[in-house]
Write a protein that holds these residues in place. Structure first.
Motif, short mmCIF file in Angstrom:
data_model
loop_
_atom_site.label_atom_id
_atom_site.label_comp_id
_atom_site.label_asym_id
_atom_site.label_seq_id
_atom_site.Cartn_x
_atom_site.Cartn_y
_atom_site.Cartn_z
N SER A 77 0.83 -1.21 0.00
CA SER A 77 0.00 0.00 0.00
C SER A 77 0.86 1.26 0.00
CB SER A 77 -0.92 -0.01 1.22
OG SER A 77 -1.70 1.16 1.29
N SER A 78 1.96 1.26 0.77
CA SER A 78 2.83 2.44 0.82
C SER A 78 3.54 2.65 -0.51
CB SER A 78 3.84 2.30 1.95
OG SER A 78 4.71 1.21 1.72
N ILE A 79 3.90 1.56 -1.19
CA ILE A 79 4.53 1.69 -2.51
C ILE A 79 3.57 2.35 -3.48
CG2 ILE A 79 5.41 0.41 -4.49
CD1 ILE A 79 6.51 -1.65 -2.51
N ILE A 80 2.32 1.91 -3.47
CA ILE A 80 1.31 2.49 -4.36
C ILE A 80 1.06 3.95 -4.00
CG2 ILE A 80 -1.11 2.36 -5.08
CD1 ILE A 80 -0.94 -0.67 -4.63
N THR A 81 0.93 4.22 -2.68
CA THR A 81 0.65 5.58 -2.22
C THR A 81 1.77 6.55 -2.56
OG1 THR A 81 -0.64 4.66 -0.38
CG2 THR A 81 -0.01 6.97 -0.22
N SER A 82 3.02 6.04 -2.61
CA SER A 82 4.15 6.92 -2.91
C SER A 82 4.07 7.51 -4.31
CB SER A 82 5.47 6.16 -2.74
OG SER A 82 5.62 5.18 -3.75
N PHE A 83 3.26 6.93 -5.18
CA PHE A 83 3.08 7.46 -6.54
C PHE A 83 1.78 8.23 -6.68
CE2 PHE A 83 5.75 3.66 -7.06
CZ PHE A 83 6.83 4.22 -7.73
N GLN A 84 1.16 8.56 -5.53
CA GLN A 84 -0.14 9.22 -5.56
C GLN A 84 -0.14 10.48 -4.71
OE1 GLN A 84 -2.68 6.12 -4.01
NE2 GLN A 84 -3.22 5.36 -6.05
N ASP A 85 -1.06 11.36 -5.01
CA ASP A 85 -1.43 12.46 -4.13
C ASP A 85 -2.61 11.93 -3.32
OD1 ASP A 85 -1.96 14.76 -2.79
OD2 ASP A 85 -2.76 15.85 -4.52
N TYR A 86 -2.30 11.34 -2.17
CA TYR A 86 -3.31 10.58 -1.43
C TYR A 86 -4.37 11.48 -0.82
CZ TYR A 86 -5.43 7.46 1.99
OH TYR A 86 -6.33 6.74 2.72
N LYS A 87 -5.62 11.09 -1.02
CA LYS A 87 -6.76 11.76 -0.40
C LYS A 87 -7.74 10.68 0.04
CE LYS A 87 -6.29 15.80 -3.40
NZ LYS A 87 -6.90 16.59 -4.49
N PRO A 88 -8.34 10.83 1.21
CA PRO A 88 -9.24 9.79 1.73
C PRO A 88 -10.40 9.46 0.79
CG PRO A 88 -8.71 11.37 3.44
CD PRO A 88 -8.16 11.91 2.16
N LEU A 89 -10.89 10.46 0.06
CA LEU A 89 -12.05 10.24 -0.81
C LEU A 89 -11.67 10.08 -2.27
CD1 LEU A 89 -14.54 12.81 0.78
CD2 LEU A 89 -14.32 10.36 1.24
N GLY A 90 -10.40 9.90 -2.55
CA GLY A 90 -9.99 9.71 -3.93
C GLY A 90 -8.60 10.23 -4.18
N SER A 91 -7.68 9.33 -4.51
CA SER A 91 -6.29 9.73 -4.72
C SER A 91 -6.02 10.00 -6.20
CB SER A 91 -5.36 8.62 -4.22
OG SER A 91 -5.58 8.37 -2.85
N GLU A 92 -5.05 10.87 -6.43
CA GLU A 92 -4.68 11.23 -7.80
C GLU A 92 -3.27 10.69 -8.09
OE1 GLU A 92 -3.79 15.23 -10.49
OE2 GLU A 92 -4.73 15.39 -8.50
#
Length: 296
Positions: A37-52
């Motif tokens: 999950s952290s690997i995936i999140t590291s490539f995202q602008d994480y937001k609880p209601l929808g990441s970019e």
């Protein structure tokens, strides 16, 4: 092999898989899933209601951050100073304790190990009291006896890191001493007898007999201590908050602040993964350096 025996073996195998399944599920839920999950999140602008999806933007931002490099430097200084001192002091104390009878050995082992079983939060507050900048602070009271003025030990960039290092060294001695004593007790007495026949002094025995034989233990302690040093978070968070002027901001504290203070989860995950890579490189390097001298 009769049918009854086959049935019993099959039943035992089923129960074996059942017992293996419990820790495997725990490991998957609390270790494998968070890492993925952290690997995936590291490539995202994480937001609880929808990441970019932002690609390598979090990594680029991390590499451009001067605070990230300062945190790495602080962590490296903290680890490089703390680990050798703690290991050397642990070894010396263990060698000094070893000749005593079992009862006295147990007393010293318990006395040194006691801080290791105490809560890290409790230890931090005890050391904050020791470093109290007021004249009534324990360290300042001792300093005045020797003619030194009061110091703001945790509030000055000149002494804050040294204060954390001193605390880490003394707080970590107990576990190292227990491990070293176990290794020392495992040395065959015939080595000492041979050294006595050759007329070796106490220091020569330590240098040419004891130290080489406990090298695997030293390597183990060095690697685990380096990993723990690079993951250091609690001490800086509770005692200095990373100050003054980020003089004690460790990589772990920086990641924590990035995630839970500024809510930049993607960048925090990127920094955490980079820190994991750095720790892995150091661990592999230590194994390679010690491979010629130690047989595993």
């Amino acid at each position: 092999m009769n049918k009854t025996k086959k049935k019993r073996i099959k039943k035992e195998a089923v129960w074996a898989y059942v017992f293996i399944l419990v820790p495997l599920c725990t490991f998957t839920v609390f270790t494998i899933y968070p890492v993925i999950s952290s690997i995936i999140t590291s490539f995202q602008d994480y937001k609880p209601l929808g990441s970019e999806w932002v690609g390598l933007a979090n990594y680029v931002s991390t590499f451009k951050s001067s605070l990230f490099y300062k945190a790495l430097k602080n962590t490296a200084v903290y680890t490089v100073i703390t680990v050798p001192i703690a290991i050397l002091m642990s070894f010396i104390i263990s060698v000094m304790i070893l000749p005593f009878r079992k009862g006295i050995q147990s007393f010293f082992k318990g006395a040194f190990y006691l801080p290791a079983i105490a809560s890290g939060v409790a230890l931090s507050f005890v050391w904050k009291w020791i470093y109290d900048p007021l004249p009534s602070g324990l360290l300042n009271s001792l300093a005045r006896v020797f003619g030194f003025s009061n110091q703001n030990w945790l509030g000055s960039s000149k002494t804050a890191m040294a204060s954390l290092i001193i605390m880490a060294v003394f707080a970590g001695l107990g576990q190292n001493i227990i491990i070293y004593i176990a290794a020392l007790l495992g040395i065959d007495p015939t080595y000492y007898e041979a050294a006595d026949i050759d007329g070796a002094t106490f220091l020569q025995k330590v240098r040419y007999v004891v130290w080489p034989l406990v090298k695997p233990t030293t390597v183990f302690l060095a690697i685990t201590s380096v990993i723990n040093g690079f993951q250091s978070f609690q001490t800086a968070y509770l005692m200095t908050g990373g100050g003054p002027d980020n003089a004690t901001t460790m990589a772990g504290l920086l990641i924590f602040n990035r995630a839970f203070k500024y809510f930049e989860y993607g960048e925090a995950c990127a920094q955490a993964l980079l820190l994991a890579v750095i720790i892995a490189i150091f661990a592999i390097f230590q194994f390679k350096v010690s491979a010629n001298d130690v047989e595993y």
